[in-house]
Design a protein around this motif. Structure first.
Motif: not given
Length: 301
Positions: A180-188, A198-208
């Motif tokens: 439940a994140v906006i942009r799931p993926g693998t980040y360096e 990491l959550l910032s790179f994934a654009s944060g949490l979804k409301s759900t």
């Protein structure tokens, strides 16, 4: 693209000299390995390592020896210097790039476009600490995440020159995030970065998203009791994520919150059957919302 104002002429560049007025001609000249161009009746003129504007002033001064009206502001004779064919520059690529070694690069290139011309960074290469090396010294470390995530360009102001080295180091830490994140993926991640980055790179949490995070970790080889215990999983409340240190290869999963029924259904002999908020208070309040007891038709039942 237009010639950058700070572009320096050098051996291999072709300049086009245009003269009009009392005399008209347009002559291309290629700068030789000594940085010179040759003119009959004048000889060699050095314009290497000059901008176009500076080289134009030098040529006006030299050509005025033949065309005396060039330096006369009231004369109709004018001269313009422009670029023709451009030299390529030799840039060395080392590390985890698709085409390591020496590559011919367009002279207006910045680091980003130069890496593209060399085939790009391979799957083991870092996007966070790219080194530009000049004369044996690292003059710039480039983090492309600020560009790819936020559009902040902090590298185009640095122009490459002949003999530069672009080094792509090995990725030190990659962490996956899913759920439940906006942009799931693998980040360096850099050594100083944590789960909040990491959550910032994934654009944060979804409301759900749930408030509980699931972690999966490969235990480093030197810390394992055996390969049968090479993996571990654990959960962390989102309020406690500052205490978590991420390792290379970790993955984080954030589940969706489960369905929660927050409404009461009223059916039968009421004026407005349907679903009503659970926090409406007492049964009497909910029945009032559904039509109440004062209607003479429904009061009998």
């Amino acid at each position: 693209i237009p010639t950058p104002a700070d572009y320096k002429l050098g051996p291999g560049d072709e300049v086009v000299i245009s003269l009009w007025g009392e005399t008209n001609f347009r002559i291309p000249k290629t700068i030789d390995k000594n940085g010179m161009i040759y003119f009959n009746d004048i000889g060699f003129i050095n314009i290497s390592n000059m901008s176009l504007d500076s080289a134009e002033k030098v040529l006006i001064e030299q050509l005025s020896k033949i065309y005396s009206t060039l330096e006369d502001e009231n004369s109709s004779s004018r001269m313009m210097l422009s670029l023709g064919k451009l030299k390529s520059i030799n840039v060395y690529f080392t590390g985890y790039v698709e085409s390591p070694g020496i590559n011919l690069i367009h002279p207006f290139s910045d680091i980003y476009s130069a890496i593209v011309q060399a085939g790009g960074i391979n799957s083991n290469g870092s996007l966070r600490e790219i080194h530009l090396i000049r004369d044996g010294t690292i003059i710039k470390k480039i983090d492309f995440y600020s560009f790819l995530m936020d559009g902040i360009n902090n590298f185009s102001s640095i122009k490459l020159i002949d003999g530069d080295i672009i080094h792509i180091p090995l990725v030190k830490k990659r962490v996956g995030i899913s759920g439940a994140v906006i942009r799931p993926g693998t980040y360096e991640l850099l050594p100083s970065e944590n789960i909040k980055d990491l959550l910032s790179f994934a654009s944060g949490l979804k409301s759900t998203s749930s408030s509980t995070l699931f972690f999966s970790r490969n235990i480093p080889v030197d810390l394992r009791s055996s390969d049968d215990n090479a993996k571990t999983t654990f959960t962390v409340d989102i309020k406690d994520i500052n205490n978590i240190l991420l390792n290379n290869g970790d993955s984080v999963s954030i589940p969706e919150i489960p369905a929660v029924n927050t409404r009461v259904e009223v059916i039968g002999r009421v004026k407005s059957p349907g679903l009503y908020p659970l926090d409406s208070g007492s049964l009497k309040n909910i029945l009032d919302l559904a039509g109440g007891f004062n209607d003479p038709i429904f009061r009998k039942s």
